[in-house]
Design a protein around this motif. Structure first.
Motif, PDB file in Angstrom:
ATOM      1  N   ASP A  75     -10.129  13.813  33.131  1.00 32.16           N
ATOM      2  CA  ASP A  75     -11.132  13.499  34.153  1.00 32.16           C
ATOM      3  C   ASP A  75     -12.243  12.594  33.636  1.00 32.16           C
ATOM      4  OD1 ASP A  75      -9.750  15.108  35.928  1.00 32.16           O
ATOM      5  OD2 ASP A  75     -10.895  16.907  35.388  1.00 32.16           O
ATOM      6  N   ILE A  76     -12.238  12.309  32.323  1.00 28.05           N
ATOM      7  CA  ILE A  76     -13.260  11.429  31.748  1.00 28.05           C
ATOM      8  C   ILE A  76     -12.565  10.183  31.210  1.00 28.05           C
ATOM      9  CG2 ILE A  76     -15.110  11.207  30.050  1.00 28.05           C
ATOM     10  CD1 ILE A  76     -15.422  14.212  30.086  1.00 28.05           C
ATOM     11  N   PRO A  77     -12.621   9.076  31.916  1.00 27.79           N
ATOM     12  CA  PRO A  77     -11.922   7.864  31.468  1.00 27.79           C
ATOM     13  C   PRO A  77     -12.495   7.316  30.168  1.00 27.79           C
ATOM     14  CG  PRO A  77     -13.354   7.384  33.335  1.00 27.79           C
ATOM     15  CD  PRO A  77     -13.343   8.872  33.185  1.00 27.79           C
ATOM     16  N   LEU A  78     -11.606   6.870  29.290  1.00 27.01           N
ATOM     17  CA  LEU A  78     -12.007   6.257  28.027  1.00 27.01           C
ATOM     18  C   LEU A  78     -11.737   4.753  28.099  1.00 27.01           C
ATOM     19  CD1 LEU A  78     -11.392   7.573  24.442  1.00 27.01           C
ATOM     20  CD2 LEU A  78     -10.936   5.196  24.996  1.00 27.01           C
ATOM     21  N   THR A  79     -12.770   3.977  27.804  1.00 26.99           N
ATOM     22  CA  THR A  79     -12.658   2.518  27.831  1.00 26.99           C
ATOM     23  C   THR A  79     -12.731   1.979  26.414  1.00 26.99           C
ATOM     24  OG1 THR A  79     -13.756   2.444  29.998  1.00 26.99           O
ATOM     25  CG2 THR A  79     -13.648   0.385  28.741  1.00 26.99           C
ATOM     26  N   LEU A  80     -11.741   1.152  26.035  1.00 29.59           N
ATOM     27  CA  LEU A  80     -11.729   0.538  24.706  1.00 29.59           C
ATOM     28  C   LEU A  80     -12.454  -0.801  24.739  1.00 29.59           C
ATOM     29  CD1 LEU A  80      -8.086   1.259  23.491  1.00 29.59           C
ATOM     30  CD2 LEU A  80     -10.196   2.246  22.582  1.00 29.59           C
ATOM     31  N   VAL A  81     -13.265  -1.033  23.703  1.00 32.26           N
ATOM     32  CA  VAL A  81     -14.019  -2.281  23.593  1.00 32.26           C
ATOM     33  C   VAL A  81     -13.746  -2.864  22.217  1.00 32.26           C
ATOM     34  CG1 VAL A  81     -16.280  -3.370  23.708  1.00 32.26           C
ATOM     35  CG2 VAL A  81     -15.823  -1.313  25.069  1.00 32.26           C
ATOM     36  N   TRP A 117      -5.683   8.524  18.879  1.00 28.69           N
ATOM     37  CA  TRP A 117      -6.843   9.304  19.291  1.00 28.69           C
ATOM     38  C   TRP A 117      -7.098   9.134  20.794  1.00 28.69           C
ATOM     39  CZ3 TRP A 117      -8.156   6.291  14.597  1.00 28.69           C
ATOM     40  CH2 TRP A 117      -7.963   7.049  13.436  1.00 28.69           C
ATOM     41  N   VAL A 118      -6.863   7.955  21.305  1.00 33.32           N
ATOM     42  CA  VAL A 118      -7.019   7.721  22.743  1.00 33.32           C
ATOM     43  C   VAL A 118      -5.999   8.559  23.525  1.00 33.32           C
ATOM     44  CG1 VAL A 118      -6.831   5.994  24.574  1.00 33.32           C
ATOM     45  CG2 VAL A 118      -7.977   5.414  22.424  1.00 33.32           C
ATOM     46  N   ARG A 119      -4.787   8.651  23.019  1.00 28.27           N
ATOM     47  CA  ARG A 119      -3.749   9.441  23.696  1.00 28.27           C
ATOM     48  C   ARG A 119      -4.152  10.911  23.780  1.00 28.27           C
ATOM     49  NH1 ARG A 119      -0.217  12.543  21.495  1.00 28.27           N
ATOM     50  NH2 ARG A 119      -0.470  11.582  19.433  1.00 28.27           N
ATOM     51  N   ILE A 120      -4.674  11.454  22.679  1.00 29.16           N
ATOM     52  CA  ILE A 120      -5.097  12.856  22.677  1.00 29.16           C
ATOM     53  C   ILE A 120      -6.262  13.061  23.638  1.00 29.16           C
ATOM     54  CG2 ILE A 120      -6.046  14.717  21.250  1.00 29.16           C
ATOM     55  CD1 ILE A 120      -4.565  13.488  18.872  1.00 29.16           C
ATOM     56  N   TRP A 121      -7.193  12.108  23.662  1.00 25.09           N
ATOM     57  CA  TRP A 121      -8.325  12.190  24.606  1.00 25.09           C
ATOM     58  C   TRP A 121      -7.810  12.267  26.035  1.00 25.09           C
ATOM     59  CZ3 TRP A 121     -13.765  12.127  24.368  1.00 25.09           C
ATOM     60  CH2 TRP A 121     -14.410  11.870  25.576  1.00 25.09           C
ATOM     61  N   ASN A 122      -6.892  11.395  26.397  1.00 25.08           N
ATOM     62  CA  ASN A 122      -6.377  11.366  27.768  1.00 25.08           C
ATOM     63  C   ASN A 122      -5.642  12.647  28.132  1.00 25.08           C
ATOM     64  OD1 ASN A 122      -7.397   8.794  28.225  1.00 25.08           O
ATOM     65  ND2 ASN A 122      -5.538   7.779  27.505  1.00 25.08           N
ATOM     66  N   GLU A 123      -5.028  13.300  27.130  1.00 25.32           N
ATOM     67  CA  GLU A 123      -4.341  14.562  27.397  1.00 25.32           C
ATOM     68  C   GLU A 123      -5.329  15.709  27.592  1.00 25.32           C
ATOM     69  OE1 GLU A 123      -1.839  15.043  24.029  1.00 25.32           O
ATOM     70  OE2 GLU A 123      -0.324  13.582  24.693  1.00 25.32           O
ATOM     71  N   ARG A 124      -6.392  15.720  26.806  1.00 24.55           N
ATOM     72  CA  ARG A 124      -7.345  16.837  26.859  1.00 24.55           C
ATOM     73  C   ARG A 124      -8.423  16.657  27.919  1.00 24.55           C
ATOM     74  NH1 ARG A 124      -8.677  18.325  20.507  1.00 24.55           N
ATOM     75  NH2 ARG A 124      -6.513  18.572  19.807  1.00 24.55           N
ATOM     76  N   LEU A 125      -8.845  15.408  28.123  1.00 32.65           N
ATOM     77  CA  LEU A 125      -9.952  15.139  29.046  1.00 32.65           C
ATOM     78  C   LEU A 125      -9.545  14.093  30.084  1.00 32.65           C
ATOM     79  CD1 LEU A 125     -12.610  14.927  26.213  1.00 32.65           C
ATOM     80  CD2 LEU A 125     -12.381  16.824  27.803  1.00 32.65           C
ATOM     81  N   PRO A 148     -20.566   9.730  32.275  1.00 30.50           N
ATOM     82  CA  PRO A 148     -19.350  10.262  32.902  1.00 30.50           C
ATOM     83  C   PRO A 148     -18.084   9.635  32.346  1.00 30.50           C
ATOM     84  CG  PRO A 148     -20.436   8.691  34.354  1.00 30.50           C
ATOM     85  CD  PRO A 148     -21.364   8.906  33.183  1.00 30.50           C
ATOM     86  N   SER A 149     -18.222   8.586  31.569  1.00 27.08           N
ATOM     87  CA  SER A 149     -17.071   7.952  30.922  1.00 27.08           C
ATOM     88  C   SER A 149     -17.385   7.800  29.440  1.00 27.08           C
ATOM     89  CB  SER A 149     -16.773   6.583  31.547  1.00 27.08           C
ATOM     90  OG  SER A 149     -17.887   5.720  31.361  1.00 27.08           O
ATOM     91  N   PHE A 150     -16.381   7.394  28.685  1.00 26.40           N
ATOM     92  CA  PHE A 150     -16.566   7.258  27.237  1.00 26.40           C
ATOM     93  C   PHE A 150     -16.123   5.873  26.811  1.00 26.40           C
ATOM     94  CE2 PHE A 150     -15.409   8.022  22.745  1.00 26.40           C
ATOM     95  CZ  PHE A 150     -16.616   8.543  22.309  1.00 26.40           C
ATOM     96  N   ALA A 185     -21.721   0.970  23.769  1.00 23.19           N
ATOM     97  CA  ALA A 185     -20.582   1.807  23.377  1.00 23.19           C
ATOM     98  C   ALA A 185     -21.123   3.160  22.946  1.00 23.19           C
ATOM     99  CB  ALA A 185     -19.787   1.163  22.240  1.00 23.19           C
ATOM    100  N   ASP A 186     -20.343   4.209  23.197  1.00 21.13           N
ATOM    101  CA  ASP A 186     -20.757   5.566  22.820  1.00 21.13           C
ATOM    102  C   ASP A 186     -20.412   5.870  21.364  1.00 21.13           C
ATOM    103  OD1 ASP A 186     -21.652   6.581  25.497  1.00 21.13           O
ATOM    104  OD2 ASP A 186     -19.600   6.035  26.010  1.00 21.13           O
ATOM    105  N   ALA A 187     -19.343   5.271  20.876  1.00 20.42           N
ATOM    106  CA  ALA A 187     -18.922   5.453  19.483  1.00 20.42           C
ATOM    107  C   ALA A 187     -18.083   4.249  19.093  1.00 20.42           C
ATOM    108  CB  ALA A 187     -18.129   6.752  19.314  1.00 20.42           C
ATOM    109  N   ALA A 188     -17.857   4.102  17.796  1.00 17.13           N
ATOM    110  CA  ALA A 188     -17.101   2.933  17.334  1.00 17.13           C
ATOM    111  C   ALA A 188     -16.385   3.232  16.034  1.00 17.13           C
ATOM    112  CB  ALA A 188     -18.025   1.737  17.144  1.00 17.13           C
ATOM    113  N   PHE A 189     -15.191   2.677  15.904  1.00 18.93           N
ATOM    114  CA  PHE A 189     -14.506   2.630  14.618  1.00 18.93           C
ATOM    115  C   PHE A 189     -14.944   1.331  13.945  1.00 18.93           C
ATOM    116  CE2 PHE A 189     -11.334   5.317  16.907  1.00 18.93           C
ATOM    117  CZ  PHE A 189     -11.406   6.419  16.073  1.00 18.93           C
ATOM    118  N   LEU A 190     -15.562   1.456  12.782  1.00 20.54           N
ATOM    119  CA  LEU A 190     -16.069   0.278  12.082  1.00 20.54           C
ATOM    120  C   LEU A 190     -15.839   0.436  10.585  1.00 20.54           C
ATOM    121  CD1 LEU A 190     -18.738   1.778  10.922  1.00 20.54           C
ATOM    122  CD2 LEU A 190     -19.819   0.953  12.992  1.00 20.54           C
TER     123      LEU A 190
END
Length: 268
Positions: A33-39, A23-31, A8-10, A55-60
């Motif tokens: 209802d699904i909170p995005l947590t940065l790690v 990318w986080v800003r665009i996520w918050n605008e489009r979705l 339910p979260s990302f 983590a569901d995905a990562a920039f590496l």
């Protein structure tokens, strides 16, 4: 896999030097209802975090070991050498790796560059982190070669950096567990790749907005047909009217000429 296994979260991990803010800003605008947590994770900790399910995905930074993680390369960074501002290297705009032959080049344990052969002379000890190596550069112990984003991240007023033209480069990628390609992962891939909300590959893409334009175009065509039909009729009538008037004047002229020809002349 998608559907019930989607969280339910990302959770998005990122290594030092990567800035995921846009990318986080665009996520918050489009979705919203699904909170995005940065790690934030160390340079070499992102892959282990993904495999552990933290983590569901990562920039590496590439390369990614094994085949269980998918990766989309995003961009390649410029490589620079960090030196004190009063160093001789600071007097040039760029240089080659060979020109570091007489320099002590620090090689931190979290080095982000895929070296085949280290440049310069090695230091007596390897710093634990890039941050520690920056402190040693400031102390005049040696110089440090890093991706440009890390030089900016560890910016100091007493240090500067110059481009290395032939050094290895760091490639940044978006990665995620291949068997956990959830709907949220697909949504984030779309954002990173620049897809719009109405993209054909989007999960919640809106219907194309071309139909109203098509209707407007049809009405315009119908109106044009009506105008052409009306204009054609009017044109014929106008030409006919003009022809009739001209014909009347011609007939009158002919009768007048005939009358003049038929009038007898007086004899002298």
């Amino acid at each position: 896999m998608t559907g019930p296994e989607a969280t339910p979260s990302f959770r998005l991990a990122y290594v030092p030097g990567v800035t995921p803010a846009k990318w986080v800003r665009i996520w918050n605008e489009r979705l919203p209802d699904i909170p995005l947590t940065l790690v934030q994770v160390p340079a070499h900790g992102a892959q282990e975090l993904l495999r552990a399910g933290e983590a569901d995905a990562a920039f590496l930074r590439l390369p990614v070991a094994g085949t269980d993680l998918s990766a989309i390369p995003l961009y390649t960074e410029t490589t620079v050498v960090v030196v004190p501002k009063d160093h001789l290297i600071a007097a040039v705009d760029e240089l080659s790796v060979a020109e570091l032959a007489d320099e002590t080049v620090l090689h931190p344990m979290d080095d982000a560059l895929p070296w085949e052969r280290l440049p310069g002379r090695p230091a007596l000890e390897r710093p634990a982190t890039t941050g520690d190596a920056i402190e040693l550069v400031a102390a005049g112990i040696g110089v440090l070669v890093v991706p440009q984003s890390l030089a900016r991240l560890h910016h100091r007023k007493d240090l500067t950096y110059r481009t290395l033209t032939d050094a290895p480069e760091s490639r940044v990628a978006l990665s995620w567990p291949q068997e956990k390609t959830t709907d949220q992962v697909e949504d984030f891939i779309g954002i990173v790749r620049g897809r719009t909300v109405n993209s054909s590959r989007g999960r919640a893409g809106a219907a194309p907005a071309a139909q109203p334009k098509a209707k407007t175009k049809d009405r315009a065509k119908d109106g044009a047909k009506g105008r052409r039909a009306s204009g054609t009729g009017s044109g014929k009538g106008s030409r006919g009217g003009a022809g009739g008037s001209g014909g009347s004047r011609t007939a009158k002229g002919a009768r007048g000429a005939a009358a003049k020809r038929g009038k007898p002349r007086r004899r002298p």
